[in-house]
Scaffold this motif. Structure first.
Motif, PDB file in Angstrom:
ATOM      1  N   ARG A   1       9.140  -3.368 -13.447  1.00 30.08           N
ATOM      2  CA  ARG A   1      10.628  -3.000 -13.656  1.00 30.08           C
ATOM      3  C   ARG A   1      11.177  -1.526 -13.050  1.00 30.08           C
ATOM      4  NH1 ARG A   1      11.334  -5.286 -19.748  1.00 30.08           N
ATOM      5  NH2 ARG A   1      10.916  -7.558 -19.282  1.00 30.08           N
ATOM      6  N   ASP A   2      10.008  -0.546 -13.281  1.00 29.15           N
ATOM      7  CA  ASP A   2      10.279   0.629 -12.894  1.00 29.15           C
ATOM      8  C   ASP A   2      10.253   0.700 -11.537  1.00 29.15           C
ATOM      9  OD1 ASP A   2       8.931   3.953 -12.879  1.00 29.15           O
ATOM     10  OD2 ASP A   2      10.962   3.446 -13.569  1.00 29.15           O
ATOM     11  N   GLU A   3      11.301   1.333 -10.955  1.00 32.60           N
ATOM     12  CA  GLU A   3      11.455   1.433  -9.371  1.00 32.60           C
ATOM     13  C   GLU A   3      10.111   2.356  -8.770  1.00 32.60           C
ATOM     14  OE1 GLU A   3      14.654   2.752  -5.849  1.00 32.60           O
ATOM     15  OE2 GLU A   3      15.165   1.571  -7.517  1.00 32.60           O
ATOM     16  N   GLU A   4      10.135   3.407  -9.513  1.00 32.61           N
ATOM     17  CA  GLU A   4       9.219   4.436  -8.956  1.00 32.61           C
ATOM     18  C   GLU A   4       7.723   4.220  -9.344  1.00 32.61           C
ATOM     19  OE1 GLU A   4       8.629   8.948 -10.528  1.00 32.61           O
ATOM     20  OE2 GLU A   4      10.618   8.494 -10.104  1.00 32.61           O
ATOM     21  N   LEU A   5       7.424   3.379 -10.218  1.00 33.21           N
ATOM     22  CA  LEU A   5       6.080   2.775 -10.496  1.00 33.21           C
ATOM     23  C   LEU A   5       5.822   1.658  -9.503  1.00 33.21           C
ATOM     24  CD1 LEU A   5       5.705   2.175 -14.452  1.00 33.21           C
ATOM     25  CD2 LEU A   5       4.223   3.676 -12.746  1.00 33.21           C
ATOM     26  N   ALA A   6       6.859   0.843  -9.016  1.00 30.88           N
ATOM     27  CA  ALA A   6       6.484  -0.069  -7.967  1.00 30.88           C
ATOM     28  C   ALA A   6       6.181   0.459  -6.755  1.00 30.88           C
ATOM     29  CB  ALA A   6       7.874  -0.880  -7.943  1.00 30.88           C
ATOM     30  N   SER A   7       7.146   1.634  -6.457  1.00 29.63           N
ATOM     31  CA  SER A   7       6.820   2.301  -5.071  1.00 29.63           C
ATOM     32  C   SER A   7       5.253   2.950  -5.195  1.00 29.63           C
ATOM     33  CB  SER A   7       7.912   3.151  -5.049  1.00 29.63           C
ATOM     34  OG  SER A   7       7.577   4.167  -3.706  1.00 29.63           O
ATOM     35  N   SER A   8       5.104   3.385  -6.241  1.00 24.96           N
ATOM     36  CA  SER A   8       3.805   4.206  -6.419  1.00 24.96           C
ATOM     37  C   SER A   8       2.659   2.993  -5.980  1.00 24.96           C
ATOM     38  CB  SER A   8       3.531   4.480  -7.620  1.00 24.96           C
ATOM     39  OG  SER A   8       2.227   4.946  -7.816  1.00 24.96           O
ATOM     40  N   ALA A   9       2.809   1.717  -6.868  1.00 27.57           N
ATOM     41  CA  ALA A   9       1.788   0.757  -6.657  1.00 27.57           C
ATOM     42  C   ALA A   9       1.729   0.181  -5.084  1.00 27.57           C
ATOM     43  CB  ALA A   9       2.186  -0.439  -7.486  1.00 27.57           C
ATOM     44  N   CYS A  10       2.866   0.245  -4.482  1.00 30.15           N
ATOM     45  CA  CYS A  10       3.115  -0.274  -3.187  1.00 30.15           C
ATOM     46  C   CYS A  10       2.104   0.756  -2.371  1.00 30.15           C
ATOM     47  CB  CYS A  10       4.133  -0.531  -2.473  1.00 30.15           C
ATOM     48  SG  CYS A  10       5.058  -1.957  -3.285  1.00 30.15           S
ATOM     49  N   TYR A  11       2.271   1.939  -2.402  1.00 31.09           N
ATOM     50  CA  TYR A  11       1.663   2.860  -1.621  1.00 31.09           C
ATOM     51  C   TYR A  11       0.050   2.816  -1.950  1.00 31.09           C
ATOM     52  CZ  TYR A  11       0.401   7.628  -0.073  1.00 31.09           C
ATOM     53  OH  TYR A  11      -0.080   8.739   0.639  1.00 31.09           O
ATOM     54  N   GLU A  12      -0.244   2.449  -3.246  1.00 34.85           N
ATOM     55  CA  GLU A  12      -1.531   2.448  -3.486  1.00 34.85           C
ATOM     56  C   GLU A  12      -2.318   1.223  -2.756  1.00 34.85           C
ATOM     57  OE1 GLU A  12      -1.872   1.873  -7.773  1.00 34.85           O
ATOM     58  OE2 GLU A  12      -1.496   4.261  -8.143  1.00 34.85           O
ATOM     59  N   ILE A  13      -1.622   0.206  -2.595  1.00 38.80           N
ATOM     60  CA  ILE A  13      -2.062  -1.241  -1.959  1.00 38.80           C
ATOM     61  C   ILE A  13      -2.133  -0.694  -0.289  1.00 38.80           C
ATOM     62  CG2 ILE A  13      -1.387  -3.371  -0.903  1.00 38.80           C
ATOM     63  CD1 ILE A  13       0.144  -3.746  -3.556  1.00 38.80           C
ATOM     64  N   ASP A  14      -1.338   0.171   0.127  1.00 36.96           N
ATOM     65  CA  ASP A  14      -1.448   0.561   1.608  1.00 36.96           C
ATOM     66  C   ASP A  14      -2.771   1.435   1.672  1.00 36.96           C
ATOM     67  OD1 ASP A  14       0.465  -0.741   2.583  1.00 36.96           O
ATOM     68  OD2 ASP A  14       1.967   0.932   2.088  1.00 36.96           O
ATOM     69  N   GLY A  15      -3.038   2.410   1.039  1.00 38.87           N
ATOM     70  CA  GLY A  15      -4.171   3.186   0.852  1.00 38.87           C
ATOM     71  C   GLY A  15      -5.405   2.445   0.802  1.00 38.87           C
ATOM     72  N   TYR A  16      -5.207   1.507  -0.168  1.00 36.60           N
ATOM     73  CA  TYR A  16      -6.541   0.644  -0.515  1.00 36.60           C
ATOM     74  C   TYR A  16      -7.081  -0.289   0.431  1.00 36.60           C
ATOM     75  CZ  TYR A  16      -9.722  -1.294  -4.063  1.00 36.60           C
ATOM     76  OH  TYR A  16     -10.914  -1.760  -4.550  1.00 36.60           O
ATOM     77  N   ALA A  17      -5.829  -0.832   1.306  1.00 38.34           N
ATOM     78  CA  ALA A  17      -6.202  -1.597   2.478  1.00 38.34           C
ATOM     79  C   ALA A  17      -6.668  -0.889   3.686  1.00 38.34           C
ATOM     80  CB  ALA A  17      -4.771  -2.376   2.887  1.00 38.34           C
ATOM     81  N   LYS A  18      -6.690   0.210   3.711  1.00 38.02           N
ATOM     82  CA  LYS A  18      -7.249   1.112   4.647  1.00 38.02           C
ATOM     83  C   LYS A  18      -8.997   1.301   4.374  1.00 38.02           C
ATOM     84  CE  LYS A  18      -2.986   3.355   5.814  1.00 38.02           C
ATOM     85  NZ  LYS A  18      -2.410   4.727   5.988  1.00 38.02           N
ATOM     86  N   LEU A  19      -9.222   1.473   2.980  1.00 41.86           N
ATOM     87  CA  LEU A  19     -10.482   1.456   2.725  1.00 41.86           C
ATOM     88  C   LEU A  19     -11.531   0.396   2.643  1.00 41.86           C
ATOM     89  CD1 LEU A  19     -10.084   4.121  -0.149  1.00 41.86           C
ATOM     90  CD2 LEU A  19     -10.847   4.651   2.182  1.00 41.86           C
ATOM     91  N   TRP A  20     -10.800  -0.828   2.367  1.00 47.04           N
ATOM     92  CA  TRP A  20     -11.542  -1.999   2.175  1.00 47.04           C
ATOM     93  C   TRP A  20     -10.628  -3.054   3.113  1.00 47.04           C
ATOM     94  CZ3 TRP A  20     -15.784  -2.003  -0.419  1.00 47.04           C
ATOM     95  CH2 TRP A  20     -16.114  -1.046  -1.312  1.00 47.04           C
ATOM     96  N   PRO A  21     -11.633  -3.796   3.999  1.00 41.94           N
ATOM     97  CA  PRO A  21     -11.199  -4.804   4.921  1.00 41.94           C
ATOM     98  C   PRO A  21     -10.738  -6.029   4.157  1.00 41.94           C
ATOM     99  CG  PRO A  21     -13.554  -4.213   5.453  1.00 41.94           C
ATOM    100  CD  PRO A  21     -13.151  -3.557   4.363  1.00 41.94           C
TER     101      PRO A  21
END
Length: 132
Positions: free
Chosen positions: A16-36
């Protein structure tokens, strides 16, 4: 296996929180760079009741399988699994996403018996030891 846009859409729809959602999406991008190969495992059968930790069966299976993985937990519960190879990610998906057959977990030196579906000659019957 790794569909980042779909993962982000799920995050935006559930948080629900827009800031938390944005942070989680940023985490997904970073995580995908580390793990194929990245899997979002929010509704899989791997979590304890509070979705804050993995069930012991899952940890035991991961250790016994010897797969290279990493787990990233979200603050809201659930998380991401990263794997080095497609094969490891596929094994994990089949085992824990409820799409594959139910299999025993962490078998502890079970006796070597072949399964027999016959109602009289079941696996619970003691093995035949030969003529007495």
């Amino acid at each position: 296996m790794t569909d980042l846009d779909e993962m982000k859409n799920v995050i935006v729809a559930t948080v629900r929180d827009e800031e938390l959602a944005s942070s989680a999406c940023y985490e997904i991008d970073g995580y995908a760079k580390l793990w194929p190969f990245v899997l979002m495992v929010n509704d899989w059968d791997v979590w304890n009741r509070g979705k804050s930790a993995l069930r012991p069966e899952v940890l035991c299976w991961l250790e016994e399988s010897g797969v290279s993985y990493d787990l990233h937990l979200f603050l809201s519960g659930g998380g991401l699994f990263g794997f080095k190879t497609r094969h490891e990610a596929a094994q994990f998906t089949l085992k824990w996403s409820r799409k594959g057959p139910a299999m025993p977990v962490c078998a502890i030196s079970a006796p070597d018996q072949s399964w027999n579906p016959h109602p009289i000659k079941s696996t619970f019957e003691p093995p035949y030891l030969g003529a007495a």
